[in-house]
Design an enzyme around this catalytic site. Structure first.
Site, PDB file in Angstrom:
ATOM      1  N   LYS A   1       4.386 -14.084   1.469  1.00  0.00           N
ATOM      2  CA  LYS A   1       4.239 -12.818   0.763  1.00  0.00           C
ATOM      3  C   LYS A   1       5.452 -12.606  -0.140  1.00  0.00           C
ATOM      4  O   LYS A   1       6.584 -12.952   0.223  1.00  0.00           O
ATOM      5  CB  LYS A   1       4.132 -11.683   1.787  1.00  0.00           C
ATOM      6  CG  LYS A   1       3.867 -10.290   1.214  1.00  0.00           C
ATOM      7  CD  LYS A   1       3.716  -9.300   2.367  1.00  0.00           C
ATOM      8  CE  LYS A   1       3.473  -7.880   1.888  1.00  0.00           C
ATOM      9  NZ  LYS A   1       3.297  -6.938   3.028  1.00  0.00           N
TER      10      LYS A   1
ATOM     11  N   SER B   1      -0.897  -4.332   2.781  1.00  0.00           N
ATOM     12  CA  SER B   1      -0.237  -4.765   1.563  1.00  0.00           C
ATOM     13  C   SER B   1      -0.116  -6.275   1.427  1.00  0.00           C
ATOM     14  O   SER B   1       0.178  -6.787   0.354  1.00  0.00           O
ATOM     15  CB  SER B   1       1.155  -4.136   1.478  1.00  0.00           C
ATOM     16  OG  SER B   1       2.007  -4.625   2.496  1.00  0.00           O
TER      17      SER B   1
ATOM     18  N   SER C   1      -0.429  -3.758   7.371  1.00  0.00           N
ATOM     19  CA  SER C   1      -0.327  -4.644   6.214  1.00  0.00           C
ATOM     20  C   SER C   1      -0.581  -6.110   6.512  1.00  0.00           C
ATOM     21  O   SER C   1      -0.699  -6.908   5.595  1.00  0.00           O
ATOM     22  CB  SER C   1       1.044  -4.486   5.547  1.00  0.00           C
ATOM     23  OG  SER C   1       1.157  -3.224   4.949  1.00  0.00           O
TER      24      SER C   1
END
Length: 505
Positions: free
Chosen positions: A84, A169, A193
């Protein structure tokens, strides 16, 4: 793709990859090139990958040489994994949390989890798109917020229905493995997330106990809720990645208060709990969550009940329980208050630990000003209401902060009470029924496994959660769900819903 080479990368597991390496029918460099080729083919539609590591193939070639020499680092040797874009790397890749404010910034060293993956022999293939600033800039009811979008990466779309956001996210960390653009990815979670984009993209998401994996070198929101974990197509693969990144870390400045609670509870390998024996297991259903009257829960409840019946047939004992503090938690604003207070201090600490930041931002005040000036950050997808609220906080010695933190811990104590009194190995619920927040505010682990699709053909999952350090029981429960009720299927190509515009790559 390597010239003259044909190998089907779809739905590969670690076992498949290592078997092909051993037979000599596949090398890490070939696998890396094939994933890069797939990213080139499909990322325009998905927007899952924000950046490919320019050195990935060279790194893979070096790992192939080690393999031929008999130096095999472990099950992740030569396996490509995405990070990420809030997980720092001290290489030619960016770490921006999806924002131009951090473009060109450089850490002194890799984030600990990235360093652990390198040590385990993984190829860091690139950075995954995300909801900008991990979706912590504005949020309903505080203002406009768009999941799966970042100013640097554009939209990330769900490969099962590209007219749908892939949640956040850790958006790209969910979509890329789901679409077989990469073997697996690391995501981060403050509240939902990892598990939310994992369920939306039909993969497994494993959020560990806070402190079990290091937060050092990761763009933060909250010292009491942030955690890094794996996202993969199977639980077995996610657990093997977890094994590689578990570490108490002196570089994680918020570590000491958390990881000490797991001392003596961390096994040599979590793969021990990938067992097919459910006969001695007690799984507790969080009946208050399953009883929620919402469109998602109502649609998914029959699938959940069917899975519970299959677990009973598999030999598990099922108990329906209440969490005593549940009602107070659902009406509380404590979590938001804690995050407002912690972000202001924690983002300043992160930026101050960077080697350099070309945009010159030093703290939240500077970030707010930057977003006002940069037209790429002035958009209809995010405003700055959360940041303004965080900027207005008056420090972590505030009675308001301390009261909110105590309120969170009180709810978490209710989870402990229900878990221990009922001798649960795991608490089960639908992932969409508030499971992430129940785990988040205590820093507790949670795993989601895909079990069905909704009316829009978007996957959903069942979650297993429990108190700190309860990963063994959760892994066993999630593995049982995956065995008896799992429905992981790859998305169809071309992706359902047709091609979408993607703003950057």
């Amino acid at each position: 793709m390597p010239d003259g080479f044909d190998f089907n990368v779809e739905e590969l597991t670690i076992t498949d990859i290592q078997a092909a390496f051993k037979k000599g029918t596949l090398t890490s460099a070939q696998l890396t090139e094939m994933y890069i080729h797939r990213i080139g083919m499909y990322n325009f539609e998905l927007g899952a990958v924000i950046e490919v590591n320019k050195d990935a193939v060279e790194i893979a070639e070096g790992l192939d040489k080690e393999y031929k020499a008999g130096k095999i680092r472990g099950p992740l040797h030569g396996v490509p994994i995405l990070l990420k874009d809030n997980i720092g790397t001290a290489d030619r890749m960016e770490t921006t949390a999806g924002s131009w404010a951090l473009i060109g910034s450089k850490p002194y060293r890799d984030a600990t989890v990235a360093a652990k993956l390198r040590k385990a022999g993984a190829v860091l293939l690139g950075k995954a798109n995300l909801s900008q600033w991990a979706n912590w800039r504005s949020r309903a009811p505080y203002g406009v917020s768009t999941n799966s979008w970042s100013s640097r990466g554009g939209y990330c779309h769900c490969p099962y229905n590209v007219t749908t956001a892939c949640s956040g996210s850790s958006s790209g960390s969910g979509a890329a493995p789901a679409a077989n653009l990469v073997f697996a990815a690391l995501g981060s979670e403050t509240d939902g997330s990892i598990v939310s984009p994992a369920q939306t993209n039909g993969i497994v998401g494993l959020k560990p106990t806070i402190g079990l994996t290091s937060r050092a070198g990761v763009v933060p929101i909250s010292r009491t809720q942030d955690v890094v974990g794996p996202m993969a197509r199977t639980l077995s693969d996610a657990v093997k990645i977890l094994d590689a990144i578990v570490q108490r870390d002196g570089e994680d400045q918020y570590d000491a208060g958390y990881t000490k609670r797991c001392i003596g509870k961390i096994p040599k390998t979590y793969t021990t709990y990938l067992t097919k024996d459910s006969k001695k297991s007690t799984y507790c259903v969080a009946q208050q969550m399953i009883a929620l009257n919402s469109t998602n829960v109502n649609y998914q409840r029959p699938t959940f009940e069917s899975a519970i019946n299959l677990l009973k047939k598999d030999g598990a004992t099922i108990k329906y329980i209440d969490i005593p503090t549940y009602r107070n938690w659902t009406t509380s604003s404590f979590e938001q208050t804690v995050l407002h207070y912690e972000f202001k201090q924690d983002i300043k600490n992160y930026i101050s630990g960077l080697e350099f930041v070309p945009t010159g931002v030093k703290d939240l005040t500077d970030l707010i000003a930057y977003n006002i000036k940069d037209p790429r950050e002035q958009n209809g997808y995010f405003n700055q209401t959360i940041w303004y609220a965080s900027e207005a906080t008056d420090g972590l010695d505030s009675p308001v902060y301390k009261e909110a933190l105590a309120g969170d811990f009180k709810f978490a104590a209710g989870i402990d009470e229900a878990f221990n009194q009922n001798k649960c190995d795991a608490i089960l619920t639908l992932t969409s029924a508030g499971a992430s927040t129940a785990a988040a505010i205590g820093g507790y682990p949670i795993i989601t496994v895909p079990v069905g699709v909704n009316a829009n053909k978007v996957p959903f999952g069942i979650a297993a959660f429990g108190p700190a350090c309860s990963e063994p029981g959760l892994i066993k429960a999630a593995y049982a769900v995956e065995r008896v009720a799992g429905t992981r299927k790859p998305p169809t190509y071309p992706f359902v819903g047709g091609p979408r515009n993607y703003t950057a790559f």
